[in-house]
Design a protein around this motif. Structure first.
Motif, PDB file in Angstrom:
ATOM      1  N   LEU A  92      32.078  68.612  81.003  1.00  0.00           N
ATOM      2  CA  LEU A  92      30.754  69.024  80.540  1.00  0.00           C
ATOM      3  C   LEU A  92      29.735  68.942  81.677  1.00  0.00           C
ATOM      4  O   LEU A  92      28.876  69.831  81.829  1.00  0.00           O
ATOM      5  N   TRP A 428      24.489  77.151  74.327  1.00  0.00           N
ATOM      6  CA  TRP A 428      25.108  75.825  74.478  1.00  0.00           C
ATOM      7  C   TRP A 428      24.553  75.056  75.670  1.00  0.00           C
ATOM      8  O   TRP A 428      24.934  73.919  75.906  1.00  0.00           O
ATOM      9  N   ILE A 432      24.932  70.865  75.975  1.00  0.00           N
ATOM     10  CA  ILE A 432      25.866  70.392  77.001  1.00  0.00           C
ATOM     11  C   ILE A 432      25.134  69.539  78.029  1.00  0.00           C
ATOM     12  O   ILE A 432      25.626  68.486  78.462  1.00  0.00           O
TER      13      ILE A 432
END
Length: 495
Positions: A92, A428, A432
């Motif tokens: 990530l 996202w 993240i």
């Protein structure tokens, strides 16, 4: 002639170069938009850039050098789960960094990203650049010493003779100088070496896994510990380095695509390659007490010896040592490029010298500065192995602190990246970045309490990290705040 309109602060421009758009390679378009004149030849392919990050991560070397830390503290089960959980979070983090890298594909990496996303606080960029550059030099120094320790272990296994600390430090000097020579040859040599490292890592992992699983007596995992947090220590040490691809972004074709792909791909590949190697190591451990009590220069040699005997132990050590050499060379590649980037923006003294390139397109002043510091630090091993190891463990903490800066900006100032590159996370992005921020923040400051093999290391580690922060702070107050105002643009666009 039309003046380039993207100068945020024209009065800060020290060097202005007029160029034309004619015959400008498409790979340099974004660099020109960021205000920098292309200085490096773009000679690196995807495989070369990916190899740079693979070299920096050094999956075989990081796993082998730090394996005993997780083994002694968290036990086999904690080490296993620590690796997998930590790999998810590091992936990530890689996504977060890759998104920024795609927007700003320059060799300043983390430093430049912070400067561009938070230009109103130049102190953040300055401190990020200096802390990260020190961490890179420390990382290369630690790697070069590790090469010497692997060689010393080979000598002890093969000849039964233990080398003194002075002899080991002398070998570390030789490896430091070798790293400098290879980096002085320039981009083509580094690109070829990093490409070779990808294949060496894959082939070496296969050789080590097969050797360990076929030759070792079956034992299984003897530890029932589930100290996953302690297993993170080894994983963090091993997986750091994915962002190194950004340090050669100005030497890569289509860097806005290839560099972020290398950042993410190196973590994904290292996760699975490291898992295979770790499982082979864990199933090969004959006695944790034996590894703890080893007289070999590096503890992994004892694990090899117990599992496969003396001859194959030497083979295993050679495989890892060659990988360690390439990893160490790459650390000095990254540090020299970062010195160049800092000097270009007046964030580093002796600007003309550290921006000078030789005929091989290598910033040789930065290379040999890294070698000099590495040789000086290697001498600390003669006096105290504990102090030296703790000081170098601070490099891992410093890298995580450097990761923290751009991720914090992306979390608390979501609009700080208005120009998205071809690699972006879409909706996202913020989630993240937020999860990455939590992991880096919690782990970095938790490490201040648990990173240690014994009670003495932690005091030295805190001292080393604190020393780095103090040095950078003093440098900012006495010099940086007067000379550094942010990235210096070096180009005027003409038609």
């Amino acid at each position: 002639m039309s003046t380039f309109q993207k100068h945020a602060n024209p009065e800060k421009i020290e060097e202005v170069i007029t160029i034309t758009r004619d015959n400008v390679d498409t790979s340099d378009e974004r660099l020109l938009e960021l205000g920098y004149k292309p200085e490096f030849r773009r000679e690196m392919s995807l495989f070369g850039v990916l190899g740079i990050s693979f070299c920096a991560i050094g999956i075989l070397t990081g796993m082998s050098s730090a394996f005993q830390t997780g083994l002694f503290s968290g036990g086999p089960v904690g080490l296993f789960w620590g690796w997998n959980i930590c790999s998810v979070f590091m992936f990530l983090i890689a996504l977060s960094l890759a998104e920024i890298c795609s927007s700003y594909p320059t060799l300043g990496g983390l430093y430049f990203w912070v400067c561009k996303m938070k230009p109103d606080l130049p102190i953040l960029g300055f401190c990020t650049g200096w802390i990260y550059s020190i961490a890179l030099v420390f990382t290369g120094t630690a790697g070069n010493l590790s090469v010497a320790l692997y060689i010393a272990s080979m000598v002890e296994v093969g000849q039964g003779r233990s080398l003194s600390r002075v002899e080991i430090a002398a070998m570390a000097w030789a490896v430091n100088i070798t790293s400098g020579i290879v980096n002085t040859v320039g981009t083509k040599a580094i690109g070829r070496m990093s490409t070779l490292n990808v294949w060496w890592t894959l082939g070496g992992t296969f050789v080590l896994v097969i050797t360990l699983l076929v030759k070792r007596p079956f034992t299984g995992w003897s530890s029932r510990g589930f100290v996953v947090l302690l297993g993170f220590l080894q994983a963090i040490y091993t997986l750091e380095g994915c962002e190194t691809a950004a340090q050669v972004a100005e030497e890569a074709r289509r860097a806005e695509i290839l560099a972020p792909l290398a950042v993410v791909g190196s973590i994904a590949g290292s996760w699975f390659i490291g898992l295979a190697y770790m499982l082979a190591l864990l199933f090969s451990v004959q006695s944790i007490a034996s590894v703890q009590a080893t007289t070999y220069a590096i503890p992994i040699a004892q694990l090899f010896y117990d599992a496969v005997g003396p001859k194959l132990t030497v083979l295993c050590l050679v495989v890892v040592a060659v990988g360690q050499v390439t990893a160490s060379i790459t650390a000095f590649t990254a540090s020299s490029r970062l010195f160049y980037a800092l000097a270009r923006d007046n964030a580093f003294p002796a600007k003309e010298k550290f921006m000078a390139l030789n005929r091989f397109q290598a910033p040789y002043w930065g290379v040999w500065m890294s070698v000099l510091i590495g040789c000086i630090l290697s001498c600390a091993y003669i006096g105290s192995a504990i102090a030296f190891n703790a000081m170098l463990s601070s490099a891992a903490i410093s890298v995580m602190l450097s990761y923290l800066q751009p991720i914090i900006i992306r979390v608390f100032w979501p609009d700080s990246l208005p120009e998205r590159g071809p690699f972006h996370l879409g909706k996202w992005s913020w989630p993240i970045n937020f999860v990455s921020f939590l992991f880096v923040y919690l782990h970095t400051f938790r490490v201040a309490h648990v990173v240690s093999v014994n009670e003495y290391d932690m005091n030295y580690a805190i001292l080393a990290v604190g020393g780095v922060v103090v040095i950078v702070a003093i440098n900012w107050v006495t010099w940086g705040r007067h000379s550094f105002v942010g990235p210096m643009q070096t180009v005027i666009e003409g038609k």
